[in-house]
Design a protein around this motif. Structure first.
Motif, PDB file in Angstrom:
ATOM      1  N   GLU A  32       0.840  -1.208   0.000  1.00 27.69           N
ATOM      2  CA  GLU A  32       0.000   0.000   0.000  1.00 27.69           C
ATOM      3  C   GLU A  32       0.871   1.253   0.000  1.00 27.69           C
ATOM      4  OE1 GLU A  32      -3.279  -0.046  -0.336  1.00 27.69           O
ATOM      5  OE2 GLU A  32      -3.630  -2.189   0.032  1.00 27.69           O
ATOM      6  N   MET A  35       2.550   1.614  -3.402  1.00 28.39           N
ATOM      7  CA  MET A  35       1.617   2.077  -4.433  1.00 28.39           C
ATOM      8  C   MET A  35       1.253   3.546  -4.214  1.00 28.39           C
ATOM      9  SD  MET A  35       1.195  -0.410  -6.465  1.00 28.39           S
ATOM     10  CE  MET A  35      -0.212   0.099  -7.440  1.00 28.39           C
ATOM     11  N   PHE A  36       1.002   3.894  -2.948  1.00 30.64           N
ATOM     12  CA  PHE A  36       0.640   5.292  -2.686  1.00 30.64           C
ATOM     13  C   PHE A  36       1.797   6.232  -3.043  1.00 30.64           C
ATOM     14  CE2 PHE A  36       0.625   9.069   0.035  1.00 30.64           C
ATOM     15  CZ  PHE A  36      -0.486   9.686  -0.520  1.00 30.64           C
ATOM     16  N   GLU A  37       3.018   5.835  -2.682  1.00 28.02           N
ATOM     17  CA  GLU A  37       4.177   6.684  -3.018  1.00 28.02           C
ATOM     18  C   GLU A  37       4.234   6.929  -4.522  1.00 28.02           C
ATOM     19  OE1 GLU A  37       7.287   5.429   0.597  1.00 28.02           O
ATOM     20  OE2 GLU A  37       7.298   4.304  -1.275  1.00 28.02           O
ATOM     21  N   LYS A  38       3.993   5.885  -5.291  1.00 25.06           N
ATOM     22  CA  LYS A  38       4.051   6.017  -6.752  1.00 25.06           C
ATOM     23  C   LYS A  38       2.882   6.867  -7.260  1.00 25.06           C
ATOM     24  CE  LYS A  38       4.469   3.611 -11.108  1.00 25.06           C
ATOM     25  NZ  LYS A  38       3.881   4.814 -11.674  1.00 25.06           N
ATOM     26  N   GLU A  39       1.687   6.578  -6.751  1.00 18.98           N
ATOM     27  CA  GLU A  39       0.505   7.304  -7.239  1.00 18.98           C
ATOM     28  C   GLU A  39       0.577   8.797  -6.882  1.00 18.98           C
ATOM     29  OE1 GLU A  39      -2.214   3.275  -6.822  1.00 18.98           O
ATOM     30  OE2 GLU A  39      -2.546   4.920  -5.398  1.00 18.98           O
ATOM     31  N   PHE A  40       1.058   9.080  -5.686  1.00 14.41           N
ATOM     32  CA  PHE A  40       1.117  10.489  -5.281  1.00 14.41           C
ATOM     33  C   PHE A  40       2.221  11.234  -6.039  1.00 14.41           C
ATOM     34  CE2 PHE A  40       2.022  14.172  -2.598  1.00 14.41           C
ATOM     35  CZ  PHE A  40       0.742  14.705  -2.509  1.00 14.41           C
ATOM     36  N   ASP A  42       3.327  10.505  -9.003  1.00 10.37           N
ATOM     37  CA  ASP A  42       2.795  10.692 -10.370  1.00 10.37           C
ATOM     38  C   ASP A  42       1.830  11.868 -10.416  1.00 10.37           C
ATOM     39  OD1 ASP A  42       4.213   8.566 -11.299  1.00 10.37           O
ATOM     40  OD2 ASP A  42       2.503   7.178 -11.449  1.00 10.37           O
ATOM     41  N   TYR A  43       0.981  11.958  -9.404  1.00 11.89           N
ATOM     42  CA  TYR A  43      -0.017  13.039  -9.354  1.00 11.89           C
ATOM     43  C   TYR A  43       0.673  14.406  -9.386  1.00 11.89           C
ATOM     44  CZ  TYR A  43      -3.660  16.107  -7.440  1.00 11.89           C
ATOM     45  OH  TYR A  43      -4.545  17.144  -7.242  1.00 11.89           O
ATOM     46  N   ARG A 245      -4.844   6.358  -0.604  1.00 12.22           N
ATOM     47  CA  ARG A 245      -5.019   5.993  -2.019  1.00 12.22           C
ATOM     48  C   ARG A 245      -6.460   6.248  -2.454  1.00 12.22           C
ATOM     49  NH1 ARG A 245      -3.118   0.179  -3.265  1.00 12.22           N
ATOM     50  NH2 ARG A 245      -3.345   0.930  -5.423  1.00 12.22           N
ATOM     51  N   LEU A 248      -6.894  10.149  -2.512  1.00 12.96           N
ATOM     52  CA  LEU A 248      -6.168  10.811  -3.604  1.00 12.96           C
ATOM     53  C   LEU A 248      -7.025  10.847  -4.867  1.00 12.96           C
ATOM     54  CD1 LEU A 248      -3.641  12.077  -4.862  1.00 12.96           C
ATOM     55  CD2 LEU A 248      -2.702   9.776  -5.191  1.00 12.96           C
ATOM     56  N   ARG A 249      -7.791   9.779  -5.075  1.00 11.53           N
ATOM     57  CA  ARG A 249      -8.645   9.733  -6.275  1.00 11.53           C
ATOM     58  C   ARG A 249      -9.743  10.790  -6.227  1.00 11.53           C
ATOM     59  NH1 ARG A 249      -7.955   3.891  -5.512  1.00 11.53           N
ATOM     60  NH2 ARG A 249     -10.042   3.645  -4.651  1.00 11.53           N
TER      61      ARG A 249
END
Ligand SMILES: *Cc1c(COP(=O)(O)O)cnc(C)c1O
Length: 372
Positions: A32, A35-40, A42-43, A245, A248-249
């Motif tokens: 988790e 994934m959050f590190e990557k998604e944030f 990227d954002y 996560r 963030l969406r």
């Protein structure tokens, strides 16, 4: 602010994510968080992110990643959450406080340049050497970051953006947090992107600094049980990452709603005793706070209270006047006139995405009926 309102809004998705973590058996630094590190990252448009325990640690780790420590000077503003200054002290460096611009409540780039020139000319000899600057995107309003970056380049300073109040804000067409060497975010529950507890992240495009911060957040380990640096324990946990996560969406739509509320306030607050900064063009403000100014603030607070409307002061006392820092902390020799001028007048009105139209109307009615 009502921190549980956003939980209720996305309850099913958040409950599912909590269950997923409980059943996974991984509670610290698992999938988790990764994934959050990557998604944030990227954002925001930055290559790497390191999830940490809170926003203060995010700033500290960024400073330590570039070996800022005793004997070094780090510039920031006095008009900020005291956390910004606490992080500088935690790594052993000396904070140097600057004034703000009245129209944005953020760092005055001219103050930074003036003080750096004074350092060059020896005015502060023996006090330490300038190493970094931490511009704070306060209230969701972006700093004039291109001016700060230009000055920092000229004087060879690291730039650590304090984005704790500005998740999703933009300067020109780029996200805040993507300009400096590092960006530090907090996920304290009341922030634009808030966890259900503490959390933070530090972003960077520099792979060597990223790897060092990964180690620093966990006892300085590069390899398990072997410390390459003297580190700390500052980890984002799986539960918070899983919840973040989900949230963030929803961040863009939540920020959009804040902007609608701010527009309504700006268009409808007509009381001549109140002043409000307008939104300049070329930025995206994400209204972590909606701040007004009134000369007789305590009377206004009492008036709002009689309408059962909450409000708050961010912040009632600038850092340089607080007992821990007064007469000790370094600051501009001419003082901080803008910071001191606004401190008695600023007031934050209700602002969070779940406020409905009736709520905002009531706030405006109360404000407009105040006679001072
Ligand atoms: C909230 C905040 C921080 C610190 O974040 P924590 O998660 O509380 O440690 C730092 N800077 C600013 C401007 C903040 O608003």
């Amino acid at each position: 602010m009502d921190p549980s309102a956003s939980y209720h809004e996305d309850r099913d998705e958040i409950d599912l994510s909590i269950k997923r973590v409980f059943e996974s058996g991984y509670f610290i630094l698992g999938n988790e968080v990764k994934m959050f590190e990557k998604e944030f990252a990227d954002y925001v448009g930055v290559k790497q992110g390191v999830g940490v325990a809170n926003g203060t640690d995010a700033i500290e780790l960024a400073l330590r990643a570039c070996d800022v420590g005793p004997g070094d000077i780090v510039f920031t503003v006095s008009h900020t959450a005291v956390a910004t200054v606490a992080a500088i002290e935690r790594c052993g460096a000396n904070p140097f406080l600057l004034d703000i611009l009245p129209e944005s409540y953020t760092i005055n780039p001219e103050s930074l340049e003036k003080v750096l020139l004074e350092f060059d000319r020896g005015k502060y000899s023996g006090k330490g050497s300038p190493k970094a600057v931490i511009p704070v995107h306060l209230y969701g309003h972006p700093v004039d970051i291109s001016a700060v970056i230009d000055i920092a380049k000229k004087y060879n300073l690291y730039v650590i953006e304090d984005c704790a109040q500005a998740h999703g804000a933009m300067f020109l067409d780029k996200m805040v947090g993507s300009f400096g060497d590092f960006a530090a975010f907090s996920f304290y529950p009341t922030k634009n992107l808030g966890a259900i507890g503490d959390g933070g992240i530090v972003l960077t495009n520099q792979i060597d600094k990223y790897e060092k911060m990964l180690a620093l957040r966990q006892y300085g380990w590069k390899y398990r049980f072997i410390s390459s640096y003297s580190g700390i324990n500052s980890r984002l946990d799986e539960l918070q990452a899983a919840i973040l996560r989900v949230k963030l969406r929803k961040l863009n739509s939540a920020n959009q709603r804040r902007l609608e509320i701010a527009d309504y306030y700006l268009e409808n607050i007509s009381n001549p005793l109140i002043s409000v900064n307008s939104i300049p063009s070329g930025i995206k403000h994400v209204f972590h706070q909606f701040v007004i100014q009134a000369l007789d603030r305590s009377s206004l607070i009492g008036h709002l209270k009689s309408y059962s409307i909450g409000c708050a002061i961010h912040y009632p006392m600038p850092v340089h006047l607080q007992p821990a820092y007064i007469e000790k902390i370094m600051m501009e020799s001419a003082g901080l006139p803008v910071t001191e001028k606004i401190k008695d007048n600023i007031l934050s009105l209700p602002m969070y995405p779940q406020l409905n139209h009736k709520h905002v109307e009531r706030v405006v009615d109360a404000i407009n009926s105040w006679v001072g």
